[in-house]
Design an enzyme around this catalytic site. Structure first.
Site, PDB file in Angstrom:
ATOM      1  CB  CYS A   1     -11.633 -25.972   8.583  1.00  0.00           C
ATOM      2  SG  CYS A   1     -10.126 -24.999   8.469  1.00  0.00           S
TER       3      CYS A   1
ATOM      4  CG  ASP B   1      -2.178   0.725   1.028  1.00  0.00           C
ATOM      5  OD1 ASP B   1      -2.283   1.428   0.002  1.00  0.00           O
ATOM      6  OD2 ASP B   1      -3.073   0.608   1.873  1.00  0.00           O
TER       7      ASP B   1
ATOM      8  CB  CYS C   1     -10.329 -27.308  12.094  1.00  0.00           C
ATOM      9  SG  CYS C   1     -11.039 -25.655  12.103  1.00  0.00           S
TER      10      CYS C   1
ATOM     11  CB  CYS D   1      -6.642 -24.728   9.524  1.00  0.00           C
ATOM     12  SG  CYS D   1      -7.507 -24.433  11.079  1.00  0.00           S
TER      13      CYS D   1
ATOM     14  CG  HIS E   1     -10.313 -21.451  11.551  1.00  0.00           C
ATOM     15  ND1 HIS E   1     -10.749 -22.592  10.904  1.00  0.00           N
ATOM     16  CD2 HIS E   1     -11.373 -20.586  11.546  1.00  0.00           C
ATOM     17  CE1 HIS E   1     -12.004 -22.435  10.533  1.00  0.00           C
ATOM     18  NE2 HIS E   1     -12.410 -21.229  10.906  1.00  0.00           N
TER      19      HIS E   1
HETATM   20 ZN   LIG Z   1      -9.779 -24.430  10.627  1.00  0.00          ZN
END
Ligand SMILES: [Zn+2]
Length: 382
Positions: free
Chosen positions: A306, A94, A311, A308, A337
């Site tokens: 999920c 940016d 999870c 990840c 997550h």
């Molecule tokens: Zn997850």
């Protein structure tokens, strides 16, 4: 590393939605893409390897923050941002225009640029289009952004027109000071507040200057989703079809789905990372607040669909415990997550464009339908 010029290849379209591939000096990016925000050369609470494992291919960093600390010249001396933060993939920076308006103290805008005091130590600094582009070159950004004035919201038509005019003159100076290198890009930023005719004028001005990509700025600043979509409807078709389009600072799943339908290719937002540090989790069904007592003995994972680490390895009860005990692992796992959730959503969006069924992500991510109907605030569904 991909050689050759910076470009987007549009692989497939569905309505106005585009499935594409960006080619940069540090690799390719599948689009539509979500860029995790790494303001201070770090995606907060994540190692670069972890960021990559979520599926992210490009990260965003910030010229304003990095010029103040540790300094653009220092980053250049240390081999550039990719090496400094150990992120070998593409980086977008940016320009600092937005942050100088929102964070800096005692700023003073004139035709040539902005003089301001650092929000860190009060020291005086000056940012001009030329200096911003130099800072982004020193950092080594694959994609640099033109230096602009982010029009505040609300703004009268006259104020929005004046601000946009200044940004277009700064865009021309940004382009003039950008040194073209293979694989590196400079994006112009469409301004014009909530006035479609000003947006159109801005898009035409930027097209005449000629950029490698076009961003839509000054949106998601409080104008509401319907107004934002109207601005996209008024602008996206005016931008060159063979250049990438980036909607800055957006957003929630429903914002992203709606913007993809209107032809946007790139997104960034602090929402998944910031929410992860405040116990707010995006799941396919709803937002969850892990501090809520109802999770205290919940043995289920955050989101069964999920993949990840949060999870796969832990229960909602454990995540709840981490936040109640102020353990930093809670912020780390929930950030991981939420970023995985956003990348999974973008993958579903890309597959939806390929299959021609743009509604498909709504079935897999009902949260996007829920937040589409709700007020723009991110609230926990009870
Ligand atoms: Zn997850």
């Amino acid at each position: 590393m991909s050689a050759g010029p910076f470009r987007i290849e549009v692989l497939k379209t569905a309505g106005n939605a585009r499935r594409g591939r960006l080619f940069t000096a540090h690799g390719t990016v599948e689009t539509p893409a979500f860029m995790p925000v790494g303001t201070a050369a770090t995606v907060k609470a994540m190692t670069p390897e972890a960021v990559r494992e979520t599926g992210a291919e490009i990260v965003l960093a910030n010229a304003y923050h990095l010029m103040l600390r540790p300094g653009a010249e220092r980053i250049a001396e240390l081999g550039g941002l990719h090496r400094f933060m150990n992120w070998p993939g593409p980086v977008l920076t940016d320009s600092g225009g937005f942050q100088v308006m929102s964070l800096a103290k005692l700023r003073d805008i004139d035709e040539a640029g902005v003089t301001f005091r650092s929000h860190i130590d009060g020291t005086e600094h000056r940012l001009t289009p030329e200096r911003s582009i130099e800072v982004q070159r020193l950092i080594g950004a694959d994609i640099s952004m033109a230096f602009d004035e982010c029009t505040p919201f609300p703004a009268s038509r006259e104020d929005a027109a004046q601000s946009m005019g200044l940004s277009m003159r700064w865009a021309e100076r940004s382009k003039a000071s950008f040194s073209a290198r293979p694989g590196y890009a400079l994006f112009g930023i469409v301004q014009g507040g909530v006035y479609p005719e000003l947006r159109a004028e801005s898009a035409a001005a930027l097209k005449a200057i000629g950029f490698d990509g076009y961003a839509l700025g000054g949106l998601a600043v409080g104008e509401g989703r319907e107004t934002m979509f109207r601005m996209l409807d008024a602008t996206a078709a005016l931008l060159p079809a063979d250049k990438p389009r980036y909607l800055m600072g957006v957003g929630r799943p429903a914002d992203i789905l709606g913007a993809v339908r209107r032809g946007v290719d790139m997104f960034d937002c602090v929402l998944p990372t910031r929410s992860g540090r405040t116990a707010q989790a995006f799941t396919r069904g709803a937002m969850l607040n892990l501090r809520n007592a109802r999770h205290a003995s919940a043995d289920a994972p955050l989101d069964a669909a999920c993949r990840c680490p949060a999870c796969r390895g832990f229960s909602r009860a454990y995540l709840h415990h981490l936040f109640k005990a102020d353990e930093i692992l809670g912020a780390m796992l929930l950030t991981w997550h939420n970023l995985t959730f956003y990348q999974d959503l973008m993958r579903a969006v890309r597959e939806a464009i390929e299959s021609g069924n743009l509604d498909a992500p709504l079935a897999a991510f009902p949260i996007a339908a829920a937040t589409a109907a709700a007020a723009p605030a991110v609230a926990e569904v009870p």
